[in-house]
Design a protein around this motif. Structure first.
Motif, PDB file in Angstrom:
ATOM      1  N   ALA A  26       0.829  -1.215   0.000  1.00  0.00           N
ATOM      2  CA  ALA A  26       0.000   0.000   0.000  1.00  0.00           C
ATOM      3  C   ALA A  26       0.859   1.260   0.000  1.00  0.00           C
ATOM      4  O   ALA A  26       0.324   2.367  -0.054  1.00  0.00           O
ATOM      5  CB  ALA A  26      -0.927   0.003   1.217  1.00  0.00           C
ATOM      6  N   GLU A  27       2.184   1.080   0.052  1.00  0.00           N
ATOM      7  CA  GLU A  27       3.149   2.177   0.063  1.00  0.00           C
ATOM      8  C   GLU A  27       2.927   3.120   1.244  1.00  0.00           C
ATOM      9  O   GLU A  27       2.944   4.344   1.101  1.00  0.00           O
ATOM     10  CB  GLU A  27       3.142   2.915  -1.283  1.00  0.00           C
ATOM     11  CG  GLU A  27       3.460   1.980  -2.459  1.00  0.00           C
ATOM     12  CD  GLU A  27       3.793   2.704  -3.747  1.00  0.00           C
ATOM     13  OE1 GLU A  27       4.845   3.342  -3.785  1.00  0.00           O
ATOM     14  OE2 GLU A  27       2.978   2.607  -4.680  1.00  0.00           O
ATOM     15  N   VAL A  28       2.730   2.518   2.400  1.00  0.00           N
ATOM     16  CA  VAL A  28       2.553   3.257   3.648  1.00  0.00           C
ATOM     17  C   VAL A  28       3.856   3.188   4.444  1.00  0.00           C
ATOM     18  O   VAL A  28       4.345   2.092   4.748  1.00  0.00           O
ATOM     19  CB  VAL A  28       1.399   2.667   4.487  1.00  0.00           C
ATOM     20  CG1 VAL A  28       1.273   3.402   5.825  1.00  0.00           C
ATOM     21  CG2 VAL A  28       0.091   2.732   3.718  1.00  0.00           C
ATOM     22  N   ILE A  75      -6.386  -2.397   7.258  1.00  0.00           N
ATOM     23  CA  ILE A  75      -5.476  -1.860   6.247  1.00  0.00           C
ATOM     24  C   ILE A  75      -6.011  -2.126   4.843  1.00  0.00           C
ATOM     25  O   ILE A  75      -5.973  -1.251   3.966  1.00  0.00           O
ATOM     26  CB  ILE A  75      -4.071  -2.475   6.421  1.00  0.00           C
ATOM     27  CG1 ILE A  75      -3.474  -2.052   7.770  1.00  0.00           C
ATOM     28  CG2 ILE A  75      -3.145  -2.056   5.271  1.00  0.00           C
ATOM     29  CD1 ILE A  75      -2.233  -2.833   8.154  1.00  0.00           C
ATOM     30  N   LYS A  78      -8.859   0.261   4.170  1.00  0.00           N
ATOM     31  CA  LYS A  78      -8.381   1.650   4.072  1.00  0.00           C
ATOM     32  C   LYS A  78      -7.709   1.928   2.731  1.00  0.00           C
ATOM     33  O   LYS A  78      -7.866   3.019   2.167  1.00  0.00           O
ATOM     34  CB  LYS A  78      -7.407   1.933   5.224  1.00  0.00           C
ATOM     35  CG  LYS A  78      -6.860   3.356   5.271  1.00  0.00           C
ATOM     36  CD  LYS A  78      -5.974   3.548   6.495  1.00  0.00           C
ATOM     37  CE  LYS A  78      -5.291   4.923   6.493  1.00  0.00           C
ATOM     38  NZ  LYS A  78      -6.246   6.015   6.731  1.00  0.00           N
ATOM     39  N   TYR A  79      -7.007   0.929   2.209  1.00  0.00           N
ATOM     40  CA  TYR A  79      -6.225   1.143   0.995  1.00  0.00           C
ATOM     41  C   TYR A  79      -6.779   0.379  -0.207  1.00  0.00           C
ATOM     42  O   TYR A  79      -6.047   0.072  -1.153  1.00  0.00           O
ATOM     43  CB  TYR A  79      -4.756   0.789   1.253  1.00  0.00           C
ATOM     44  CG  TYR A  79      -4.147   1.721   2.274  1.00  0.00           C
ATOM     45  CD1 TYR A  79      -3.819   3.040   1.940  1.00  0.00           C
ATOM     46  CD2 TYR A  79      -3.970   1.308   3.595  1.00  0.00           C
ATOM     47  CE1 TYR A  79      -3.301   3.909   2.885  1.00  0.00           C
ATOM     48  CE2 TYR A  79      -3.447   2.172   4.548  1.00  0.00           C
ATOM     49  CZ  TYR A  79      -3.115   3.478   4.182  1.00  0.00           C
ATOM     50  OH  TYR A  79      -2.610   4.340   5.133  1.00  0.00           O
ATOM     51  N   ASN A  80      -8.069   0.084  -0.175  1.00  0.00           N
ATOM     52  CA  ASN A  80      -8.776  -0.500  -1.326  1.00  0.00           C
ATOM     53  C   ASN A  80      -8.137  -1.805  -1.785  1.00  0.00           C
ATOM     54  O   ASN A  80      -7.930  -2.040  -2.973  1.00  0.00           O
ATOM     55  CB  ASN A  80      -8.818   0.504  -2.484  1.00  0.00           C
ATOM     56  CG  ASN A  80      -9.799   0.108  -3.575  1.00  0.00           C
ATOM     57  OD1 ASN A  80     -10.825  -0.515  -3.298  1.00  0.00           O
ATOM     58  ND2 ASN A  80      -9.485   0.448  -4.812  1.00  0.00           N
TER      59      ASN A  80
END
Length: 226
Positions: A26-28, A75, A78-80
């Motif tokens: 998710a590049e978090v 998660i 939240k991040y599809n």
């Protein structure tokens, strides 16, 4: 609580590794606080941030989340990464639950007495090749992703699980070419490429040190091998 995601766990893979994978895809950006002592764990208990007195624990969006599956679902939502509708979410959850079941069998290997290790490995390999991998081999036949033509947390977990299996059983995917092709496609994603590089936040296998720390923090003793 800072605005950055913070992971509280041991300096090892365990149940937090799937969370690291999902955040990376998710590049978090996230920080980690590694538990190394009983005092740290007791401080978290005293602060009341460990529901059920368990880790992994993740600080995110002003919350202290525990229970690995609940964290992963949050998660993913939240991040599809959890499907486009209820039916797709049901499929994602079924695939995800199966992969978690398989990965948890692998996760307990470092805590297995040496006398039982061979039997445990044989059981995992038999279940993987007979029960779990055939499902995913069929699911990714002619399809880029497992569900709905888009990336989901189940795809990320299949990537993680397939690599875990190859670490323990080199060549296990030889009879599952669709999964091997899927693995190749996933490896081309920039976020996954970065996560697989040395020096990333992916944890290497450091089983002896990891087991020692877990046992000390939780005041546990491994069974004595007969």
């Amino acid at each position: 609580m800072s605005g950055k995601v913070v992971l509280h766990y041991f300096d090892g893979r365990g149940k937090m590794e799937s969370i690291r994978w999902l955040l990376a895809v998710a590049e978090v950006e996230f920080d980690e606080v590694h538990l190394t002592s009983r005092d740290q764990y007791e401080k978290l208990l005293a602060d009341g941030v460990l529901m059920f007195e368990q880790v992994p624990m993740v600080e995110i969006d002003g919350m202290h989340l525990v229970q690995t599956k609940a964290i992963l679902k949050y998660i993913a939502e939240k991040y599809n990464l959890n499907g486009k509708d209820m039916k797709e979410r049901a499929m994602v959850n079924m695939y995800s639950e199966g992969l978690i079941d398989l990965m948890e069998m692998i996760m307990i290997l470092p805590f297995t007495p040496p006398a039982e290790l061979k039997t445990k490995l044989e059981t995992i390999e038999t279940k993987a090749t007979g029960r779990y991998l055939p499902v995913f081999e069929k699911a990714v036949s002619g399809s880029i992703f497992l569900v709905g033509g888009q990336l989901s947390c189940a795809d990320v977990q299949l990537m993680e699980c397939s690599l875990m299996l190859e670490e323990r059983f080199p060549g296990i995917l030889a009879q599952f070419p669709n999964i091997k092709s899927f693995q190749g496609r996933m490896s081309e994603k920039p976020a996954i490429q970065r996560f697989l590089q040395p020096g990333s936040k992916r944890k290497p296998l450091k089983e002896d040190a990891y087991v020692k720390t877990v046992m000390e923090v939780f005041n546990l003793k491994l069974p004595i091998a007969s």
